[in-house]
Structure formats: C-alpha cells, structure tokens
Scaffold this motif. Structure first.
Motif, PDB file in Angstrom:
ATOM      1  N   PRO A  56      -3.499 -53.359  24.931  1.00 40.67           N
ATOM      2  CA  PRO A  56      -3.410 -51.894  24.891  1.00 40.67           C
ATOM      3  C   PRO A  56      -4.589 -51.190  25.548  1.00 40.67           C
ATOM      4  O   PRO A  56      -4.567 -49.970  25.710  1.00 40.67           O
ATOM      5  N   GLY A  57      -5.610 -51.943  25.939  1.00 43.21           N
ATOM      6  CA  GLY A  57      -6.787 -51.327  26.534  1.00 43.21           C
ATOM      7  C   GLY A  57      -6.700 -51.133  28.033  1.00 43.21           C
ATOM      8  O   GLY A  57      -7.599 -50.536  28.640  1.00 43.21           O
ATOM      9  N   ARG A  58      -5.646 -51.623  28.656  1.00 48.19           N
ATOM     10  CA  ARG A  58      -5.501 -51.494  30.107  1.00 48.19           C
ATOM     11  C   ARG A  58      -4.043 -51.665  30.496  1.00 48.19           C
ATOM     12  O   ARG A  58      -3.206 -52.028  29.666  1.00 48.19           O
ATOM     13  N   ALA A  59      -3.734 -51.392  31.755  1.00 46.41           N
ATOM     14  CA  ALA A  59      -2.370 -51.588  32.244  1.00 46.41           C
ATOM     15  C   ALA A  59      -2.045 -53.082  32.237  1.00 46.41           C
ATOM     16  O   ALA A  59      -2.933 -53.925  32.384  1.00 46.41           O
ATOM     17  N   ASN A  60      -0.776 -53.400  32.052  1.00 51.82           N
ATOM     18  CA  ASN A  60      -0.337 -54.793  31.987  1.00 51.82           C
ATOM     19  C   ASN A  60       0.650 -55.074  33.115  1.00 51.82           C
ATOM     20  O   ASN A  60       1.599 -54.309  33.328  1.00 51.82           O
ATOM     21  N   LEU A  61       0.412 -56.176  33.823  1.00 50.64           N
ATOM     22  CA  LEU A  61       1.254 -56.569  34.951  1.00 50.64           C
ATOM     23  C   LEU A  61       1.863 -57.939  34.666  1.00 50.64           C
ATOM     24  O   LEU A  61       1.140 -58.901  34.417  1.00 50.64           O
ATOM     25  N   VAL A  62       3.186 -58.017  34.692  1.00 49.66           N
ATOM     26  CA  VAL A  62       3.899 -59.273  34.471  1.00 49.66           C
ATOM     27  C   VAL A  62       4.419 -59.784  35.813  1.00 49.66           C
ATOM     28  O   VAL A  62       5.062 -59.038  36.562  1.00 49.66           O
ATOM     29  N   VAL A  63       4.128 -61.048  36.115  1.00 50.08           N
ATOM     30  CA  VAL A  63       4.580 -61.669  37.360  1.00 50.08           C
ATOM     31  C   VAL A  63       5.470 -62.855  37.006  1.00 50.08           C
ATOM     32  O   VAL A  63       5.041 -63.770  36.302  1.00 50.08           O
ATOM     33  N   LEU A 145       5.061 -53.516  35.918  1.00 51.59           N
ATOM     34  CA  LEU A 145       3.813 -52.855  35.553  1.00 51.59           C
ATOM     35  C   LEU A 145       4.055 -51.898  34.390  1.00 51.59           C
ATOM     36  O   LEU A 145       4.961 -51.061  34.449  1.00 51.59           O
ATOM     37  N   TYR A 146       3.225 -52.032  33.337  1.00 50.35           N
ATOM     38  CA  TYR A 146       3.328 -51.176  32.153  1.00 50.35           C
ATOM     39  C   TYR A 146       2.001 -50.455  31.929  1.00 50.35           C
ATOM     40  O   TYR A 146       0.929 -51.023  32.168  1.00 50.35           O
ATOM     41  N   ASP A 147       2.090 -49.212  31.446  1.00 49.91           N
ATOM     42  CA  ASP A 147       0.863 -48.487  31.132  1.00 49.91           C
ATOM     43  C   ASP A 147       0.373 -48.871  29.738  1.00 49.91           C
ATOM     44  O   ASP A 147       0.961 -49.727  29.065  1.00 49.91           O
ATOM     45  N   ARG A 148      -0.694 -48.228  29.273  1.00 51.14           N
ATOM     46  CA  ARG A 148      -1.294 -48.598  27.988  1.00 51.14           C
ATOM     47  C   ARG A 148      -0.393 -48.284  26.804  1.00 51.14           C
ATOM     48  O   ARG A 148      -0.575 -48.834  25.719  1.00 51.14           O
ATOM     49  N   GLN A 149       0.559 -47.399  27.006  1.00 48.33           N
ATOM     50  CA  GLN A 149       1.503 -47.042  25.941  1.00 48.33           C
ATOM     51  C   GLN A 149       2.772 -47.898  25.989  1.00 48.33           C
ATOM     52  O   GLN A 149       3.776 -47.555  25.389  1.00 48.33           O
ATOM     53  N   ARG A 150       2.713 -48.998  26.737  1.00 44.67           N
ATOM     54  CA  ARG A 150       3.823 -49.956  26.858  1.00 44.67           C
ATOM     55  C   ARG A 150       5.005 -49.404  27.648  1.00 44.67           C
ATOM     56  O   ARG A 150       6.108 -49.955  27.598  1.00 44.67           O
ATOM     57  N   ARG A 151       4.799 -48.342  28.394  1.00 48.63           N
ATOM     58  CA  ARG A 151       5.879 -47.749  29.178  1.00 48.63           C
ATOM     59  C   ARG A 151       5.936 -48.375  30.568  1.00 48.63           C
ATOM     60  O   ARG A 151       4.910 -48.569  31.216  1.00 48.63           O
TER      61      ARG A 151
END
Length: 206
Positions: A56-63, A145-151
């Motif tokens: 939750p502290g940064r953007a999350n990227l799934v590959v 790519l998801y933002d910190r709010q899981r969007r």
C-alpha cells in the motif's frame, strides 16, 4: 530440347513463384508478430483472493510471464526500461507460469535470475496459471498497474510486437501513469497464450 525463349520463360516463372512464396512467408511472419493476444479484462480493483502481497505504500505492477514463450525476453527488456525511466517507487510482482506437475523453478534459469535481481521484486511460480487467472490475464507479457488504493490504472502489454522492443504505447502509458499524468488504460499484449502453451503435450512433458 527446350527453345531459348521457352527456357527463359520457365526460369522467369520459377523465379517469380519463388519471390511470391518468399514474400508470402515474410508477410505471414510479420502479421504474426503484430497479432496481439486477448485484451486483459481485469477487474478495476486488486483481486481480493490474490496470493501476491500488495504494497500500500507504492504503486504495484504485476507482470505475467511464460518462461518458455520467446516473447518474454522482450517484455523483460521493456520492464527494465520502465524501471530506469520511471524513477518512482514501485512494487513489482512477476508471475511465472509453470505446469501443475512441475516442481521448483521451471523454464530458462536466466529469466528467473533476471526477475529475482529486480530490487524489491516478488516472484511467484504460478502453478497452472491460477494467479494469472485472478487478474484475467491470458497472455504472456500482460502487465497490470495499480495505484496505492488498489485501483487498476493500466492493463495491457509493454512491447511493440511479439518479441520486439522499442517505442510503444503501453510502456509510455505506464510511465505516464506513474508520473501522475493522464494516459490510456490499455495497450495490445504481444505474447504467447498461457492456455495454448500450457495445454500442449510438449509443454506438459518438459
């Protein structure tokens, strides 16, 4: 004995047939390289049942990657470009497909080492593609790519074509999102079908 004119005509027609056949083959290869996989129809929110550790502290990227897909190396090249250019804290999760019968890491070892060398990366061996299915990703090279709010901000590919690197809309869109700019939410995914590769007898035996 063939007359000179007849011989020349035969050679001309034979050469013309070779040119046509070669051109058709090259066109088929080019067409295949530019044929994307299915659109990533991911949910707008990070899937609740995912085994990946959302940061939750940064953007999350799934590959999503199939280690035996020849297009995977191009996706990793572009991922390196993304990391170098974004300069934004990013949690990266790499899903390596593997058959249900496989034990341990499966596929070319250098790809696994390359993924593991990404700072702060989470690498998951995705048995049967179950985790990829939670993100509705069917094609190797799919990036979400998801933002910190899981969007969900972006779902698509980051290569120019199958197995090709270079300027492409997907990579630029992800970088723009990370910088806070408005950008497109999707791009074509150029890679192998997880389903087709995993269902082939050759892959099940490897």
């Amino acid at each position: 004995m063939l007359r000179p004119k007849t011989l020349r005509a035969g050679l001309f027609l034979g050469g013309l047939a070779w040119v046509v056949a070669t051109g058709a083959g090259l066109l088929a290869v080019h067409s295949y390289e530019l044929t994307p996989g299915p659109t990533v129809e991911a949910d707008r929110i990070w899937p609740a049942g995912s085994r990946l550790r959302f940061d939750p502290g940064r953007a999350n990227l799934v590959v999503v990657a199939h280690p035996r897909c020849p297009c995977t190396r191009a996706s990793f090249e572009e991922l390196s470009q993304l990391i170098d250019r974004s300069q934004v804290p990013l949690a990266i999760h790499v899903l390596f497909y593997q058959p249900r019968t496989a034990r341990g890491r499966w596929g070319p070892e250098d790809l696994h080492r390359r993924a593991a060398a990404i700072p702060g990366v989470e690498v998951l061996q995705d048995s049967g593609g179950e985790e990829a299915a939670r993100f509705n990703a069917e094609t190797s090279g799919s990036v979400l790519l998801y933002d910190r709010q899981r969007r969900l901000l972006f779902a698509g590919g980051i290569t120019a074509a199958r197995g090709r690197t270079g300027d492409n809309l997907g990579l630029e869109a992800v970088i723009a999102h990370l910088s806070g700019s408005t950008a497109q939410a999707t791009a074509p995914v150029f890679g192998c079908s997880l389903r087709n590769l995993s269902d082939s007898p050759e892959e099940r035996e490897k």
